[in-house]
Scaffold this motif. Structure first.
Motif, PDB file in Angstrom:
ATOM      1  N   ILE A  12       0.818  -1.306   0.238  1.00 31.08           N
ATOM      2  CA  ILE A  12      -0.128  -0.042   0.015  1.00 31.08           C
ATOM      3  C   ILE A  12       0.848   1.151   0.072  1.00 31.08           C
ATOM      4  CG2 ILE A  12      -1.971   1.292   0.986  1.00 31.08           C
ATOM      5  CD1 ILE A  12      -2.628  -1.466   0.134  1.00 31.08           C
ATOM      6  N   LYS A  13       0.815   2.022  -0.914  1.00 35.42           N
ATOM      7  CA  LYS A  13       1.521   3.267  -1.212  1.00 35.42           C
ATOM      8  C   LYS A  13       0.654   4.293  -1.519  1.00 35.42           C
ATOM      9  CE  LYS A  13       5.852   0.885  -2.737  1.00 35.42           C
ATOM     10  NZ  LYS A  13       7.104   1.264  -3.777  1.00 35.42           N
ATOM     11  N   ILE A  14       0.989   5.464  -1.105  1.00 36.89           N
ATOM     12  CA  ILE A  14       0.190   6.783  -1.590  1.00 36.89           C
ATOM     13  C   ILE A  14       0.450   7.199  -2.873  1.00 36.89           C
ATOM     14  CG2 ILE A  14       0.105   9.306  -1.024  1.00 36.89           C
ATOM     15  CD1 ILE A  14       1.227   9.174   1.580  1.00 36.89           C
ATOM     16  N   SER A  15      -0.523   7.438  -3.339  1.00 36.71           N
ATOM     17  CA  SER A  15      -0.711   7.551  -5.097  1.00 36.71           C
ATOM     18  C   SER A  15      -1.580   8.675  -5.398  1.00 36.71           C
ATOM     19  CB  SER A  15      -1.288   6.476  -5.759  1.00 36.71           C
ATOM     20  OG  SER A  15      -1.407   6.600  -7.110  1.00 36.71           O
ATOM     21  N   THR A  16      -1.047   9.653  -6.270  1.00 30.14           N
ATOM     22  CA  THR A  16      -1.932  10.652  -7.048  1.00 30.14           C
ATOM     23  C   THR A  16      -3.071  10.238  -7.747  1.00 30.14           C
ATOM     24  OG1 THR A  16       0.158  11.952  -6.767  1.00 30.14           O
ATOM     25  CG2 THR A  16      -1.629  12.813  -8.212  1.00 30.14           C
ATOM     26  N   VAL A  17      -4.187  10.690  -7.325  1.00 31.71           N
ATOM     27  CA  VAL A  17      -5.497  10.394  -8.054  1.00 31.71           C
ATOM     28  C   VAL A  17      -6.114  11.680  -8.412  1.00 31.71           C
ATOM     29  CG1 VAL A  17      -7.625   9.332  -7.990  1.00 31.71           C
ATOM     30  CG2 VAL A  17      -5.808   8.276  -6.965  1.00 31.71           C
ATOM     31  N   VAL A  18      -6.543  11.832  -9.591  1.00 30.38           N
ATOM     32  CA  VAL A  18      -6.929  13.203 -10.019  1.00 30.38           C
ATOM     33  C   VAL A  18      -8.525  13.079 -10.272  1.00 30.38           C
ATOM     34  CG1 VAL A  18      -6.801  15.072 -11.715  1.00 30.38           C
ATOM     35  CG2 VAL A  18      -4.769  13.858 -10.946  1.00 30.38           C
ATOM     36  N   ALA A  19      -8.963  14.048  -9.718  1.00 28.09           N
ATOM     37  CA  ALA A  19     -10.698  13.937 -10.006  1.00 28.09           C
ATOM     38  C   ALA A  19     -11.205  15.315 -10.467  1.00 28.09           C
ATOM     39  CB  ALA A  19     -11.369  13.294  -8.708  1.00 28.09           C
ATOM     40  N   PHE A  47     -15.808  13.120 -21.684  1.00 29.02           N
ATOM     41  CA  PHE A  47     -15.110  12.567 -20.556  1.00 29.02           C
ATOM     42  C   PHE A  47     -14.520  11.304 -20.653  1.00 29.02           C
ATOM     43  CE2 PHE A  47     -18.069  15.538 -18.809  1.00 29.02           C
ATOM     44  CZ  PHE A  47     -17.274  16.513 -18.360  1.00 29.02           C
ATOM     45  N   ASP A  48     -13.230  10.962 -20.252  1.00 27.41           N
ATOM     46  CA  ASP A  48     -12.936   9.599 -20.300  1.00 27.41           C
ATOM     47  C   ASP A  48     -12.683   8.842 -19.197  1.00 27.41           C
ATOM     48  OD1 ASP A  48     -11.421   7.376 -21.616  1.00 27.41           O
ATOM     49  OD2 ASP A  48      -9.573   8.596 -21.505  1.00 27.41           O
ATOM     50  N   ASN A  49     -14.079   8.528 -18.623  1.00 31.27           N
ATOM     51  CA  ASN A  49     -14.042   7.754 -17.496  1.00 31.27           C
ATOM     52  C   ASN A  49     -13.361   8.414 -16.295  1.00 31.27           C
ATOM     53  OD1 ASN A  49     -15.628   5.456 -18.326  1.00 31.27           O
ATOM     54  ND2 ASN A  49     -13.986   4.719 -19.265  1.00 31.27           N
ATOM     55  N   ASP A  50     -13.518   9.583 -16.155  1.00 34.67           N
ATOM     56  CA  ASP A  50     -12.629  10.571 -15.147  1.00 34.67           C
ATOM     57  C   ASP A  50     -13.448  10.395 -13.915  1.00 34.67           C
ATOM     58  OD1 ASP A  50     -10.888  12.057 -16.985  1.00 34.67           O
ATOM     59  OD2 ASP A  50     -12.383  13.116 -17.621  1.00 34.67           O
ATOM     60  N   LEU A  51     -12.781  10.452 -12.864  1.00 35.60           N
ATOM     61  CA  LEU A  51     -13.385  10.545 -11.391  1.00 35.60           C
ATOM     62  C   LEU A  51     -13.708  11.759 -11.235  1.00 35.60           C
ATOM     63  CD1 LEU A  51     -10.300   8.543  -9.500  1.00 35.60           C
ATOM     64  CD2 LEU A  51     -12.387   7.644 -10.630  1.00 35.60           C
ATOM     65  N   VAL A  52     -14.873  12.000 -10.292  1.00 29.50           N
ATOM     66  CA  VAL A  52     -15.546  13.203 -10.170  1.00 29.50           C
ATOM     67  C   VAL A  52     -15.838  13.323  -8.618  1.00 29.50           C
ATOM     68  CG1 VAL A  52     -17.814  12.341 -10.874  1.00 29.50           C
ATOM     69  CG2 VAL A  52     -17.560  14.895 -10.782  1.00 29.50           C
ATOM     70  N   VAL A  53     -15.726  14.694  -8.045  1.00 22.92           N
ATOM     71  CA  VAL A  53     -15.941  15.012  -6.835  1.00 22.92           C
ATOM     72  C   VAL A  53     -17.328  15.794  -7.057  1.00 22.92           C
ATOM     73  CG1 VAL A  53     -15.409  16.098  -4.721  1.00 22.92           C
ATOM     74  CG2 VAL A  53     -13.576  14.634  -5.798  1.00 22.92           C
ATOM     75  N   ILE A  54     -18.395  15.600  -6.376  1.00 16.50           N
ATOM     76  CA  ILE A  54     -19.510  16.241  -6.608  1.00 16.50           C
ATOM     77  C   ILE A  54     -19.653  17.141  -5.366  1.00 16.50           C
ATOM     78  CG2 ILE A  54     -22.161  15.904  -6.701  1.00 16.50           C
ATOM     79  CD1 ILE A  54     -21.736  13.113  -7.421  1.00 16.50           C
ATOM     80  N   ASP A  55     -19.654  18.567  -5.955  1.00 17.12           N
ATOM     81  CA  ASP A  55     -19.623  19.655  -4.757  1.00 17.12           C
ATOM     82  C   ASP A  55     -20.967  20.048  -4.481  1.00 17.12           C
ATOM     83  OD1 ASP A  55     -19.471  22.052  -3.393  1.00 17.12           O
ATOM     84  OD2 ASP A  55     -17.423  22.417  -4.016  1.00 17.12           O
ATOM     85  N   VAL A  56     -21.718  19.978  -3.468  1.00 17.83           N
ATOM     86  CA  VAL A  56     -23.055  20.230  -3.281  1.00 17.83           C
ATOM     87  C   VAL A  56     -23.268  21.486  -2.236  1.00 17.83           C
ATOM     88  CG1 VAL A  56     -23.917  18.028  -3.608  1.00 17.83           C
ATOM     89  CG2 VAL A  56     -23.221  18.492  -1.465  1.00 17.83           C
ATOM     90  N   SER A  57     -22.103  22.048  -2.151  1.00 16.11           N
ATOM     91  CA  SER A  57     -22.047  23.238  -1.107  1.00 16.11           C
ATOM     92  C   SER A  57     -22.803  24.538  -1.261  1.00 16.11           C
ATOM     93  CB  SER A  57     -20.543  23.690  -0.736  1.00 16.11           C
ATOM     94  OG  SER A  57     -19.954  24.107  -2.032  1.00 16.11           O
TER      95      SER A  57
END
Length: 263
Positions: A12-19, A47-57
Motif C-alpha cells: 500500500i503506497k500513497i498515489s496521486t489520483v486526479v478527479a 469525459f474519459d471515465n474521469d473520477l468526479v467529486v460532486i460539490d453540493v455546497s
C-alpha cells in the motif's frame, strides 16, 4: 504458487489520483442532464471515465433532497465516475457512504473557486481599526524603491515524450514538458502547463481551481484543453492561424481563449 523471498503479496503506497469537480447549484436531474448534454456537445468521449467529486455546497438542503442513486447514474452515463461528495451536511453523510462515495472535506478554497468560475472577483474583507486606537501619525516614506521579489514557484519537468494513455499530474506546481505530447496523453497541473514541443493530447491546467493558470505550447494541436475545470475541445479543428503554431490558452470569465504567442 509461492511468492519470492522478501516480496510482499500486497503493498500500500500513497498515489496521486486526479478527479474533476462537479459543482452543483441545483439537484434537479433534468436540468443537470440538459447542462451536461450542452457541455459535452453530445460527444460520447468528452469525459474519459474521469473520477468526479460532486460539490453540493451551493445547494440549500432545507427544501431540497438529492436522489443519490439517480445522480450517480446520471454522471456515469457521461463517463464520469463519482467517488466523493464535498459540502454535504453531516446528517447526509451516511447516505453518501451507502452509495459508495467518500466524504471530501478538503475544501478551504470553495468560496474563492466559485468566484473564479463565475468570473467575479471575490469581495475583499476590510477590517476597520478599533475605535479606541488613535490614527497613526503619517510616516515619511523613503525615496528608495524596492522591487518586489517573486516567490519561487516549483515545477515538475518531463524530458521524455508523453505517450498515448499516459497521465501526468503536477500537484501544487507548474508542469514543464520538453518533448512531444501524443494523442491520447493527458497533462494535469495545479499551476500552468508549458509544452516546448507539439501538444497533441489533453491539457488541464489550474486543476485545483486556479483560474489564472495558463497553457503554453510551441505547436498547438490539442484534443482538449481546460483551465480551472472549464473545458474546450477542438473536434472541428483549430483556426488556421493557430493550428500547429505557438499558442497560449487562458480563461476569460467562463470562456476558454486560444491566442497566438508569435512575436
Amino acid at each position: 504458487m509461492s511468492t519470492k523471498q522478501n516480496s510482499k503479496p500486497i503493498e500500500i503506497k500513497i498515489s496521486t489520483v486526479v478527479a474533476v469537480s462537479a459543482i452543483l447549484r441545483t439537484a434537479d436531474l433534468e436540468t443537470l442532464d440538459a447542462t451536461l448534454k450542452k457541455t459535452t456537445g453530445g460527444a460520447p468521449d468528452y469525459f474519459d471515465n474521469d473520477l468526479v467529486v460532486i460539490d453540493v455546497s451551493a445547494i440549500d438542503f432545507s427544501g431540497t433532497a438529492i436522489d443519490w442513486s439517480a445522480l450517480t447514474s446520471l454522471f456515469s452515463s457521461y463517463s464520469l465516475n463519482p467517488v466523493a461528495v464535498r459540502g454535504a451536511p453531516p446528517e447526509l453523510e451516511h447516505q453518501i457512504v451507502a452509495h459508495g462515495m467518500s466524504i471530501d472535506t478538503l475544501a478551504p478554497q470553495r468560496q474563492e473557486a466559485s468566484s473564479e468560475e463565475t468570473g467575479a472577483a471575490p469581495a475583499p474583507v476590510i477590517a476597520p481599526p478599533p475605535a479606541s486606537t488613535p490614527a497613526p501619525a503619517p510616516v515619511q516614506q523613503s525615496p528608495e524603491v524596492h522591487s518586489p521579489v517573486a516567490a519561487a514557484v516549483p515545477a515538475m519537468i518531463i524530458d521524455s515524450p508523453v505517450r498515448a494513455g499516459q497521465r501526468i499530474y503536477a500537484r501544487g506546481c507548474d508542469l514543464i514538458v520538453n518533448a512531444i505530447v501524443n494523442n491520447g496523453a493527458e497533462l494535469i497541473a495545479d499551476g500552468s502547463i508549458h509544452v516546448y514541443a507539439p501538444l497533441r493530447g489533453r491539457a488541464l491546467a489550474g486543476a485545483s481551481g486556479n483560474a489564472e493558470a495558463r497553457i503554453f505550447t510551441l505547436s498547438m494541436e490539442a484534443e482538449l484543453v481546460s483551465i480551472a475545470g472549464i473545458y474546450r475541445t477542438f473536434d472541428g479543428g483549430l483556426p488556421k492561424d493557430l493550428a500547429k503554431q505557438p499558442a497560449q490558452v487562458r480563461l476569460q470569465g467562463d470562456r476558454i481563449d486560444v491566442l497566438s504567442i508569435r512575436a
